[in-house]
Design a protein around this motif. Structure first.
Motif, PDB file in Angstrom:
ATOM      1  N   UNK A 131       0.936  -1.251  -0.076  1.00 25.31           N
ATOM      2  CA  UNK A 131       0.062  -0.108  -0.053  1.00 25.31           C
ATOM      3  C   UNK A 131       0.848   1.209   0.096  1.00 25.31           C
ATOM      4  N   UNK A 132       0.426   2.349  -0.411  1.00 24.57           N
ATOM      5  CA  UNK A 132       1.207   3.506  -0.675  1.00 24.57           C
ATOM      6  C   UNK A 132       0.966   4.530   0.684  1.00 24.57           C
ATOM      7  N   UNK A 133       2.076   4.875   1.105  1.00 26.76           N
ATOM      8  CA  UNK A 133       2.014   6.039   2.071  1.00 26.76           C
ATOM      9  C   UNK A 133       3.146   6.969   1.693  1.00 26.76           C
ATOM     10  N   UNK A 134       3.217   8.019   2.165  1.00 28.80           N
ATOM     11  CA  UNK A 134       4.493   9.107   1.812  1.00 28.80           C
ATOM     12  C   UNK A 134       4.910   9.796   3.167  1.00 28.80           C
ATOM     13  N   UNK A 135       6.425   9.907   3.102  1.00 27.49           N
ATOM     14  CA  UNK A 135       6.773  10.562   4.226  1.00 27.49           C
ATOM     15  C   UNK A 135       7.899  11.524   3.679  1.00 27.49           C
ATOM     16  N   UNK A 136       7.837  12.690   4.155  1.00 31.58           N
ATOM     17  CA  UNK A 136       8.988  13.740   3.664  1.00 31.58           C
ATOM     18  C   UNK A 136       9.283  13.823   2.330  1.00 31.58           C
ATOM     19  N   UNK A 137       8.270  13.854   1.170  1.00 28.56           N
ATOM     20  CA  UNK A 137       8.297  13.496  -0.091  1.00 28.56           C
ATOM     21  C   UNK A 137       8.778  12.238  -0.918  1.00 28.56           C
TER      22      UNK A 137
END
Length: 401
Positions: free
Chosen positions: A26-32
């Motif tokens: 699954x997709x997550x994002x952190x600091x770009x």
């Protein structure tokens, strides 16, 4: 100025999980940066631990703590499932209905992104439920001689004493002793016979069973190599043969091709349809499958076999006469541009494409579109419950049809 990114391996972050992606994560994002997260669900808030970072725009992580859970989250039925454990099942933590919805979303996204095809998809369940369905397994053997399954993207062997998605007794039959082999193959065939083989290099030594599996599908008994290819879900072969037959709709006297034909499952269906006045040409590269197919279909004189790679055979070995129907069942990488172009050049009335990877399917459908074919029908099946894998069957027809 250095552009080297900090290595996040081993670091933990709190993130909000986004949509499902192809491949069981699954997709997550952190600091770009993008995080491909396993053991999570859309909408959850989780703590992730990064287990792989190659310095690019993304890295891979496990959800190791769930702060806000999805209503689709359930307790994994397998004690070997989870971060750092067996890498085989991606969706043990997901309710079964929700698993199929996630898979449908993946197929839709791949079709839209890679083939520019917008289509609603329903992933259909096969009979039998989500557990105790798998009839063929391959186990690694650790340095201590104990059999198990490899961890995700790892050579580490996780010892197990049972497997909740496999037929009861399959793992138990080998788990109580040490082995000198590199791998073990365990098959439980349609007659309930169990076949165990030790893999050492390129050779398999039979330790239980005859080495010939007996299966039933497409209105006949099959005797195939226990180490060869056959669908791992007990309902899959018969279901797929039925759909292929319905969409192929070959008529008596017509010509059909069965590319990547395996042991001849679909060829048997096509052979009945075209009758003795028609012809079915099977192309299969694995000699053992060709041998099995010739033996099982020896009474179908209308079925002819070519033992070669499909991408080579379509350019130099196939008959001048164009087929009315083509069935394609390529490996996970798909058929590819050369095969698609050659099939389309022959202008069959119908192409039935069986796919085990939605991305490869979408890429090949995009090429068929370029070659003047359109997607007429699509069905998807949950032939691999508890994992991100599925099977799709597509019907393509010329654009003007």
């Amino acid at each position: 100025m250095s552009t080297t990114k900090e290595d996040w391996t081993g670091r933990r972050f709190e993130v909000e999980v986004g949509p499902v992606a192809h491949g069981g994560h699954f997709i997550a994002r952190h600091e770009g940066r993008v995080l491909f997260v396993r053991h999570a669900l859309p909408g959850e808030r989780v703590v992730v631990s990064v287990y792989e970072d190659n310095g690019g725009s993304f890295c891979r992580a496990d959800a190791v703590e769930v702060l806000e859970a999805s209503p689709d989250r359930v307790e994994a039925p397998c004690p070997f499932s989870g971060p750092g454990m067996c890498g085989g099942c991606d969706f043990q933590h997901v309710a079964w209905d929700a698993q199929r919805q996630l898979k449908a979303q993946v197929v839709q996204e791949q079709l839209s992104r890679l083939a520019k095809i917008e289509r609603d998809v329903v992933v259909e369940a096969l009979p039998g439920g989500p557990l105790e369905w798998r009839t063929r397994i391959r186990m690694a053997v650790g340095r201590d001689g104990k059999p198990g399954f490899r961890g995700l993207r790892s050579h580490d062997v996780i010892p197990v004493d049972h497997c909740v998605i496999s037929r009861p007794g399959m793992v138990e039959a080998v788990a109580d002793r040490k082995w000198r082999a590199q791998e073990l193959t365990i098959v439980q065939d349609g007659d309930g016979n169990r076949h165990v083989g030790e893999v050492r290099g390129r050779h398999t030594a039979r330790r239980a069973g005859t080495g010939t599996a007996v299966e039933t599908a497409a209105q006949r008994k099959w005797r195939v190599s226990a180490d060869g290819f056959w669908q791992v879900h007990p309902a899959a072969a018969d279901t797929f043969a039925s759909v292929v037959g319905e969409w192929a709709a070959a008529e008596p006297g017509q010509r059909a091709w069965d590319l990547y034909g395996g042991a001849g499952l679909f060829a048997s269906v096509l052979g009945r349809q075209v009758g003795e006045s028609g012809s079915v040409l099977v192309v299969e590269s694995f000699p053992g499958a060709v041998e099995d197919g010739r033996r099982n279909l020896r009474r179908m004189s209308q079925v002819e076999w070519v033992a070669d790679k499909v991408e080579l055979a379509v350019t130099r070995k196939l008959p001048v006469e164009n087929p009315h129907v083509v069935v394609l069942d390529p490996p996970r990488k798909g058929a590819g541009k050369v095969v698609v172009a050659e099939v389309a050049r022959r202008r069959p009335e119908r192409v039935v494409y069986v796919a085990c990877d939605p991305a490869a399917l979408a890429r090949d459908l995009a090429e068929f579109t370029v070659q003047g074919y359109r997607l007429a029908e699509l069905r998807a099946f949950d032939a691999f419950p508890m994992t991100h894998h599925m099977e799709c069957i597509a019907l393509l027809v010329p654009e003007m049809s």
